[in-house]
Design a protein around this motif. Structure first.
Motif, PDB file in Angstrom:
ATOM      1  N   ARG A 152     -11.034 -53.454  -0.845  1.00  0.00           N
ATOM      2  CA  ARG A 152     -11.305 -55.019  -0.794  1.00  0.00           C
ATOM      3  C   ARG A 152     -12.495 -55.340  -1.696  1.00  0.00           C
ATOM      4  O   ARG A 152     -12.273 -56.498  -2.041  1.00  0.00           O
ATOM      5  CB  ARG A 152     -12.092 -55.161   0.750  1.00  0.00           C
ATOM      6  CG  ARG A 152     -10.949 -55.185   1.880  1.00  0.00           C
ATOM      7  CD  ARG A 152     -11.683 -55.331   3.355  1.00  0.00           C
ATOM      8  NE  ARG A 152     -10.341 -55.160   4.157  1.00  0.00           N
ATOM      9  CZ  ARG A 152     -10.621 -54.780   5.519  1.00  0.00           C
ATOM     10  NH1 ARG A 152     -11.767 -54.328   5.985  1.00  0.00           N
ATOM     11  NH2 ARG A 152      -9.672 -54.599   6.412  1.00  0.00           N
ATOM     12  N   GLU A 153     -13.519 -54.430  -1.978  1.00  0.00           N
ATOM     13  CA  GLU A 153     -14.432 -54.654  -3.026  1.00  0.00           C
ATOM     14  C   GLU A 153     -13.639 -55.021  -4.227  1.00  0.00           C
ATOM     15  O   GLU A 153     -14.314 -55.874  -5.093  1.00  0.00           O
ATOM     16  CB  GLU A 153     -15.379 -53.673  -2.654  1.00  0.00           C
ATOM     17  CG  GLU A 153     -16.273 -53.479  -1.669  1.00  0.00           C
ATOM     18  CD  GLU A 153     -16.985 -52.222  -1.712  1.00  0.00           C
ATOM     19  OE1 GLU A 153     -17.048 -51.400  -2.704  1.00  0.00           O
ATOM     20  OE2 GLU A 153     -17.826 -51.748  -0.731  1.00  0.00           O
ATOM     21  N   ASP A 159      -5.073 -54.013   1.662  1.00  0.00           N
ATOM     22  CA  ASP A 159      -6.167 -53.416   1.367  1.00  0.00           C
ATOM     23  C   ASP A 159      -5.921 -52.024   2.211  1.00  0.00           C
ATOM     24  O   ASP A 159      -6.471 -50.858   1.831  1.00  0.00           O
ATOM     25  CB  ASP A 159      -7.463 -54.073   1.541  1.00  0.00           C
ATOM     26  CG  ASP A 159      -7.568 -55.061   0.340  1.00  0.00           C
ATOM     27  OD1 ASP A 159      -7.340 -54.650  -0.840  1.00  0.00           O
ATOM     28  OD2 ASP A 159      -8.137 -56.065   0.476  1.00  0.00           O
ATOM     29  N   SER A 160      -5.834 -52.339   3.459  1.00  0.00           N
ATOM     30  CA  SER A 160      -5.505 -51.246   4.588  1.00  0.00           C
ATOM     31  C   SER A 160      -4.265 -50.316   4.150  1.00  0.00           C
ATOM     32  O   SER A 160      -4.413 -49.240   4.253  1.00  0.00           O
ATOM     33  CB  SER A 160      -5.238 -51.869   5.736  1.00  0.00           C
ATOM     34  OG  SER A 160      -6.030 -52.746   6.427  1.00  0.00           O
ATOM     35  N   THR A 218     -10.205 -48.362   2.325  1.00  0.00           N
ATOM     36  CA  THR A 218      -9.890 -49.740   2.709  1.00  0.00           C
ATOM     37  C   THR A 218     -10.871 -50.662   2.081  1.00  0.00           C
ATOM     38  O   THR A 218     -10.526 -51.889   1.493  1.00  0.00           O
ATOM     39  CB  THR A 218      -9.618 -49.955   4.032  1.00  0.00           C
ATOM     40  OG1 THR A 218      -8.303 -49.121   4.665  1.00  0.00           O
ATOM     41  CG2 THR A 218      -9.126 -51.252   4.418  1.00  0.00           C
ATOM     42  N   LYS A 219     -12.198 -50.442   2.572  1.00  0.00           N
ATOM     43  CA  LYS A 219     -13.425 -51.269   2.375  1.00  0.00           C
ATOM     44  C   LYS A 219     -13.538 -51.202   0.830  1.00  0.00           C
ATOM     45  O   LYS A 219     -13.795 -52.197   0.373  1.00  0.00           O
ATOM     46  CB  LYS A 219     -14.547 -50.659   2.859  1.00  0.00           C
ATOM     47  CG  LYS A 219     -14.568 -50.853   4.475  1.00  0.00           C
ATOM     48  CD  LYS A 219     -15.880 -50.342   5.221  1.00  0.00           C
ATOM     49  CE  LYS A 219     -15.989 -50.633   6.579  1.00  0.00           C
ATOM     50  NZ  LYS A 219     -17.062 -49.970   7.207  1.00  0.00           N
ATOM     51  N   ARG A 220     -13.454 -50.143  -0.026  1.00  0.00           N
ATOM     52  CA  ARG A 220     -13.654 -50.067  -1.321  1.00  0.00           C
ATOM     53  C   ARG A 220     -12.417 -50.870  -2.144  1.00  0.00           C
ATOM     54  O   ARG A 220     -12.546 -51.712  -3.150  1.00  0.00           O
ATOM     55  CB  ARG A 220     -13.396 -48.686  -1.832  1.00  0.00           C
ATOM     56  CG  ARG A 220     -13.692 -48.418  -3.313  1.00  0.00           C
ATOM     57  CD  ARG A 220     -14.908 -49.118  -3.911  1.00  0.00           C
ATOM     58  NE  ARG A 220     -15.209 -49.000  -5.327  1.00  0.00           N
ATOM     59  CZ  ARG A 220     -15.840 -49.593  -6.129  1.00  0.00           C
ATOM     60  NH1 ARG A 220     -16.578 -50.691  -5.481  1.00  0.00           N
ATOM     61  NH2 ARG A 220     -16.026 -49.434  -7.351  1.00  0.00           N
ATOM     62  N   GLU A 254     -10.859 -45.825   6.365  1.00  0.00           N
ATOM     63  CA  GLU A 254     -11.579 -46.803   6.575  1.00  0.00           C
ATOM     64  C   GLU A 254     -12.433 -47.228   5.228  1.00  0.00           C
ATOM     65  O   GLU A 254     -12.817 -48.351   4.498  1.00  0.00           O
ATOM     66  CB  GLU A 254     -12.739 -46.691   7.798  1.00  0.00           C
ATOM     67  CG  GLU A 254     -13.475 -47.821   7.839  1.00  0.00           C
ATOM     68  CD  GLU A 254     -14.516 -47.654   9.030  1.00  0.00           C
ATOM     69  OE1 GLU A 254     -15.382 -48.571   9.276  1.00  0.00           O
ATOM     70  OE2 GLU A 254     -14.498 -46.534   9.531  1.00  0.00           O
ATOM     71  N   THR A 255     -13.033 -46.188   4.861  1.00  0.00           N
ATOM     72  CA  THR A 255     -13.860 -46.185   3.629  1.00  0.00           C
ATOM     73  C   THR A 255     -12.756 -46.669   2.266  1.00  0.00           C
ATOM     74  O   THR A 255     -13.322 -47.505   1.441  1.00  0.00           O
ATOM     75  CB  THR A 255     -14.466 -44.803   2.983  1.00  0.00           C
ATOM     76  OG1 THR A 255     -15.336 -44.316   4.397  1.00  0.00           O
ATOM     77  CG2 THR A 255     -15.443 -44.823   2.083  1.00  0.00           C
TER      78      THR A 255
END
Length: 272
Positions: free
Chosen positions: A267-268, A169-170, A263-265, A260-261
């Motif tokens: 993961r979602e 994801d990163s 990567t978080k998306r 960062e944003t």
């Protein structure tokens, strides 16, 4: 390592075309050993005319024919395709998946517990011009041999790194989404050149070549980007004046937050 291996592509889209082109150009595998299936017959005919690949009319025949199978389809059809071919896949074959967001565990589950080596790859769009950045992760039943084969094939379209799957994801947030960040930077530099009086085509060419050149300096010298930046920056000169403006505008922090944003998306979307 790949001598005698037959490579099959379940799906003949743009990324498959890029991989086949790179593999053939790199002479890793002769085109006579490459097979493609796709729901779009016109697409298959195009690939055969352009690259000389072998066309296969159905997915089951392709799996039977191939030693290494690229899962090069949209994520939403992965389950349907694997359900269709699961009965003829065994542990002598390798599956390399470039389906975004589909984990090795998901693929292994769809194969109903068979100990089939699975490698998940996260490429990016510059692979289409042979300058991709890809990360690969091994499934439960993959080892060094599968890693080496997958890395060799992906290196035909750019740089490859091996990482734990928990970090993909990163990778999506950095190199997967990264081309879009670079296009924004490139477009802004070109706009700035136009604002300062340069013709648009000249401004865009200079911006793009500057980006290519800076990236190659990092890759080929192995020096830290900060060190290379310092080599361009003379005391009281033009570059430090420009850099100060970038720091004032928070460009560095904005790019970090973008990764960062994203990567978080990722993961979602992947449920990780």
């Amino acid at each position: 390592m790949l001598a005698g291996q037959k490579i099959g592509f379940l799906g003949g889209g743009a990324m498959a075309e890029a991989l086949i082109t790179g593999i053939v150009k790199s002479e890793l595998v002769p085109v006579s050993k490459i097979f493609v299936s796709d729901i779009n017959r016109n697409r298959l005919v195009y690939l055969q005319k352009k690259l000389g690949v072998n066309l296969v009319n159905d997915n089951r025949s392709l799996v039977q024919e191939s030693d290494i199978i690229f899962l090069a389809v949209k994520p939403f059809v992965v389950e349907k395709i694997l359900n269709d071919v699961e009965g003829i896949i065994n542990n002598t074959k390798i599956i390399i998946s470039i389906a975004a967001g589909i984990t090795t565990g998901c693929i292994e589950g769809l194969l109903k517990g068979k100990q089939v080596p699975v490698v998940r790859v996260m490429p990016n769009t510059p692979a289409l011009v042979g300058e991709g950045a890809s990360a690969l992760s091994l499934g439960k039943y993959s080892g060094a041999i599968e890693e080496q084969k997958a890395a060799a094939l992906m290196s035909a379209v750019g740089k490859v790194v091996s990482l734990p799957e928990s970090l993909l994801d990163s990778v999506t947030g950095l190199s997967g989404s990264g081309p879009a960040y670079m296009y924004i930077v490139l477009e802004a530099l070109s706009d700035a050149g136009v604002r300062m009086g340069l013709p648009r085509n000249v401004a865009t060419l200079l911006s793009a070549q500057t980006m290519i050149g800076a990236a190659r300096m990092v890759l080929e010298t192995g020096e830290h980007p900060g060190s290379l930046k310092d080599q361009v920056t003379t005391p009281g000169g033009t570059t430090i004046a420009g850099l100060y403006t970038l720091e004032e505008a928070g460009v560095r922090a904005a790019l970090m937050r973008a990764v960062e944003t994203a990567t978080k998306r990722s993961r979602e979307l992947s449920g990780s």
